[in-house]
Design a protein around this motif. Sequence first.
Motif, PDB file in Angstrom:
ATOM      1  N   CYS A   1       0.849  -1.184   0.000  1.00  0.00           N
ATOM      2  CA  CYS A   1       0.000   0.000   0.000  1.00  0.00           C
ATOM      3  C   CYS A   1       0.889   1.239   0.000  1.00  0.00           C
ATOM      4  O   CYS A   1       1.915   1.275   0.708  1.00  0.00           O
ATOM      5  N   ASN A   2       0.501   2.222  -0.805  1.00  0.00           N
ATOM      6  CA  ASN A   2       1.287   3.457  -0.941  1.00  0.00           C
ATOM      7  C   ASN A   2       2.750   3.159  -1.224  1.00  0.00           C
ATOM      8  O   ASN A   2       3.662   3.775  -0.661  1.00  0.00           O
ATOM      9  N   LEU A   3       2.953   2.145  -2.090  1.00  0.00           N
ATOM     10  CA  LEU A   3       4.284   1.736  -2.557  1.00  0.00           C
ATOM     11  C   LEU A   3       5.169   1.189  -1.446  1.00  0.00           C
ATOM     12  O   LEU A   3       6.406   1.173  -1.573  1.00  0.00           O
ATOM     13  N   ARG A   4       4.572   0.716  -0.367  1.00  0.00           N
ATOM     14  CA  ARG A   4       5.333   0.136   0.734  1.00  0.00           C
ATOM     15  C   ARG A   4       4.907  -1.314   0.923  1.00  0.00           C
ATOM     16  O   ARG A   4       3.716  -1.636   0.836  1.00  0.00           O
ATOM     17  N   PRO A   5       5.844  -2.223   1.188  1.00  0.00           N
ATOM     18  CA  PRO A   5       5.462  -3.620   1.460  1.00  0.00           C
ATOM     19  C   PRO A   5       4.415  -3.673   2.555  1.00  0.00           C
ATOM     20  O   PRO A   5       4.472  -2.897   3.519  1.00  0.00           O
ATOM     21  N   ILE A   6       3.477  -4.594   2.433  1.00  0.00           N
ATOM     22  CA  ILE A   6       2.315  -4.568   3.320  1.00  0.00           C
ATOM     23  C   ILE A   6       2.694  -4.777   4.781  1.00  0.00           C
ATOM     24  O   ILE A   6       2.053  -4.206   5.675  1.00  0.00           O
ATOM     25  N   GLU A   7       3.734  -5.530   5.071  1.00  0.00           N
ATOM     26  CA  GLU A   7       4.129  -5.720   6.465  1.00  0.00           C
ATOM     27  C   GLU A   7       4.604  -4.402   7.076  1.00  0.00           C
ATOM     28  O   GLU A   7       4.235  -4.047   8.195  1.00  0.00           O
ATOM     29  N   GLU A   8       5.403  -3.673   6.318  1.00  0.00           N
ATOM     30  CA  GLU A   8       5.885  -2.373   6.798  1.00  0.00           C
ATOM     31  C   GLU A   8       4.727  -1.402   6.973  1.00  0.00           C
ATOM     32  O   GLU A   8       4.638  -0.688   7.982  1.00  0.00           O
ATOM     33  N   TYR A   9       3.837  -1.384   5.993  1.00  0.00           N
ATOM     34  CA  TYR A   9       2.685  -0.484   6.065  1.00  0.00           C
ATOM     35  C   TYR A   9       1.787  -0.832   7.253  1.00  0.00           C
ATOM     36  O   TYR A   9       1.335   0.047   7.998  1.00  0.00           O
TER      37      TYR A   9
ATOM     38  N   ASP B   1       0.270  -1.398  14.444  1.00  0.00           N
ATOM     39  CA  ASP B   1       0.986  -1.922  15.606  1.00  0.00           C
ATOM     40  C   ASP B   1       1.129  -0.855  16.684  1.00  0.00           C
ATOM     41  O   ASP B   1       1.668   0.231  16.454  1.00  0.00           O
ATOM     42  N   GLY B   2       0.652  -1.168  17.862  1.00  0.00           N
ATOM     43  CA  GLY B   2       0.661  -0.232  18.970  1.00  0.00           C
ATOM     44  C   GLY B   2      -0.591   0.615  19.009  1.00  0.00           C
ATOM     45  O   GLY B   2      -1.155   0.843  20.074  1.00  0.00           O
ATOM     46  N   TRP B   3      -1.056   1.059  17.874  1.00  0.00           N
ATOM     47  CA  TRP B   3      -2.244   1.913  17.825  1.00  0.00           C
ATOM     48  C   TRP B   3      -3.526   1.111  17.988  1.00  0.00           C
ATOM     49  O   TRP B   3      -4.426   1.513  18.719  1.00  0.00           O
ATOM     50  N   GLU B   4      -3.617  -0.016  17.296  1.00  0.00           N
ATOM     51  CA  GLU B   4      -4.828  -0.843  17.370  1.00  0.00           C
ATOM     52  C   GLU B   4      -4.617  -2.128  18.156  1.00  0.00           C
ATOM     53  O   GLU B   4      -5.565  -2.716  18.670  1.00  0.00           O
ATOM     54  N   GLY B   5      -3.380  -2.600  18.253  1.00  0.00           N
ATOM     55  CA  GLY B   5      -3.101  -3.842  18.963  1.00  0.00           C
ATOM     56  C   GLY B   5      -1.646  -4.239  18.795  1.00  0.00           C
ATOM     57  O   GLY B   5      -0.827  -3.469  18.272  1.00  0.00           O
ATOM     58  N   ASP B   6      -1.335  -5.440  19.212  1.00  0.00           N
ATOM     59  CA  ASP B   6       0.033  -5.956  19.207  1.00  0.00           C
ATOM     60  C   ASP B   6       0.215  -6.898  18.023  1.00  0.00           C
ATOM     61  O   ASP B   6      -0.252  -8.039  18.044  1.00  0.00           O
ATOM     62  N   LEU B   7       0.895  -6.431  16.990  1.00  0.00           N
ATOM     63  CA  LEU B   7       1.089  -7.252  15.804  1.00  0.00           C
ATOM     64  C   LEU B   7       2.172  -8.311  15.989  1.00  0.00           C
ATOM     65  O   LEU B   7       2.442  -9.085  15.068  1.00  0.00           O
ATOM     66  N   ASN B   8       2.786  -8.384  17.159  1.00  0.00           N
ATOM     67  CA  ASN B   8       3.705  -9.489  17.443  1.00  0.00           C
ATOM     68  C   ASN B   8       2.961 -10.760  17.813  1.00  0.00           C
ATOM     69  O   ASN B   8       3.579 -11.804  17.997  1.00  0.00           O
ATOM     70  N   THR B   9       1.639 -10.675  17.950  1.00  0.00           N
ATOM     71  CA  THR B   9       0.835 -11.842  18.315  1.00  0.00           C
ATOM     72  C   THR B   9      -0.161 -12.171  17.213  1.00  0.00           C
ATOM     73  O   THR B   9      -0.620 -11.280  16.484  1.00  0.00           O
ATOM     74  N   GLU B  10      -0.493 -13.431  17.092  1.00  0.00           N
ATOM     75  CA  GLU B  10      -1.502 -13.862  16.123  1.00  0.00           C
ATOM     76  C   GLU B  10      -2.851 -13.228  16.435  1.00  0.00           C
ATOM     77  O   GLU B  10      -3.569 -12.775  15.537  1.00  0.00           O
ATOM     78  N   ALA B  11      -3.206 -13.184  17.699  1.00  0.00           N
ATOM     79  CA  ALA B  11      -4.484 -12.588  18.089  1.00  0.00           C
ATOM     80  C   ALA B  11      -4.529 -11.115  17.707  1.00  0.00           C
ATOM     81  O   ALA B  11      -5.562 -10.612  17.240  1.00  0.00           O
ATOM     82  N   GLY B  12      -3.425 -10.407  17.919  1.00  0.00           N
ATOM     83  CA  GLY B  12      -3.378  -9.002  17.551  1.00  0.00           C
ATOM     84  C   GLY B  12      -3.537  -8.795  16.062  1.00  0.00           C
ATOM     85  O   GLY B  12      -4.185  -7.837  15.612  1.00  0.00           O
ATOM     86  N   ARG B  13      -2.957  -9.674  15.272  1.00  0.00           N
ATOM     87  CA  ARG B  13      -3.119  -9.591  13.812  1.00  0.00           C
ATOM     88  C   ARG B  13      -4.587  -9.757  13.417  1.00  0.00           C
ATOM     89  O   ARG B  13      -5.119  -9.027  12.581  1.00  0.00           O
TER      90      ARG B  13
END
Length: 495
Positions: free
Chosen positions: A149-157, A163-175
């Motif tokens: 998205c916006n020319l950035r790899p989706i993981e980085e975007y 991450d941090g704003w909506e939840g913890d993307l270090n966890t499966e549940a957060g994803r």
Amino acid sequence: MSKRLIAAASALALSLVAGAASAQDFQALARQDLQAAHDALAANHPAVAVPGEASNTFRSWVDAGLQEALGQVGRVNSGDAHAYLMRFYATGFRDSNIRMEPTFEGMGPFFATSWPGFTTGWRDGKYVVTYVKPGVRGTPPVGSIVTECNLRPIEEYARDRLDGWEGDLNTEAGRITTAPYLLWNRNNPFSGSVPSVCSFQQGNRRAREFEIKVQPIVAGDIEAAYRATVYTPPAQPLAIETVNGRPWLHVHSFADTADWRAFNGAVESQVAAVRASAGFVLDLRGAAGSGVNSSTARGYGLANRIWTPEFTVSRQPAAGEITYRATQGNRDWYAAALGRMEADPQFVAESMPVIEDTRAIVAAYDAAIAAGQPTFTLAGRAATPDTGAANPVQGPVVVLVDAGCSGGCLDTLDLLSKLPNVRIAGSTTAPDSIFIEPTVQRLPSNYSDLSYGHKAWTSRVRANNQPYKPAAGLAYAGNPTDETAVRTWVGTLFQ
């Protein structure tokens, strides 16, 4: 006052709070609350005094995270922005038991100020289009994988946006729980608006670029999109029904606000049929929430009603050693909790051992503080020898879980997973740290609450931040929001 009048008064109070907040300097409030949260955690959290890897993240973030959050205070422009910055600081500890949540009615899961007319979910390690509003044109089809998205790899975007704003993307549940917000504008000034362009891949085809066109939001749009992506518990979280000839026990909440009295009564009246059935389902999807006294006691109480205390006692996990940080703040929390427990007749009737343990903890705090000790350790409940009681449950049991199973739900799984003929199925749960049992305190602005675990279960068998993950053959790979498909799949587990 009637319940209807109470609800009306509560709604009016919330609207007045939000109105008053709009006229205040949210940046000053944010600085004040961040500093107060930092000071409370530094003064009372056990990670400061308990050695080990589980404490390292706390120590590395408590000061550095405060400075990072304070560096972004200049962008706080509303109550929503204040709430986001509080969540950012709390989530940075990577400890689900540390939370900072607004006290006013603000953003819920069904909220966005703008969206592209479709949403995404987290499926098999990828962001996938899960829902397109009927009639919206020029969107990627359902099932398309987001690649950038916006020319950035989706993981980085995704990390910058969620991450941090909506939840913890270090966890499966957060994803899973944050994935619908990947392309929505949730009024977060720190993460930007709807992206302008994203690329999507279908099957083995080359990724195709789509211009993201903002769509008008009609009432119900966001809720429909979210519900089509993430399992959402029903309005009645506790219930018993019969599905495909088997009892299906719904436990989608561990909060005190759920009608536990009626549900426990229903379980007791039907327990003979549940035990004698050719298997039953205990549905713990979405079972979040915490109790004023003990959410874990809710789960153990349910297990005891079904399997009997005589059968479960030797299978309950030994508590081992619990380490407490000896501060006046932590001692006062226990004293207040003890007072609430003793004032609740039902809790007294059902959980006297918990009350007795709490009395002993308060006394130990007093002794440690008087002696100037930074911590003290108490031996928890020891393992109990097998009593020889027969298993009253005749058939197999499927315990259904998902990313919404957290807190007391995980403690309940620690017991259920050790009972015979019980299988845990569904999808990966949320994790929790070894810093358990929440202290909740109001922050100075009055618009946010801080919650953190005030004791360290250093000897817990389940490792720090370790979720429950169903074994091969018990993991559900279908649409988690298709209840018919879920029930059909669960039925195959009894064959």
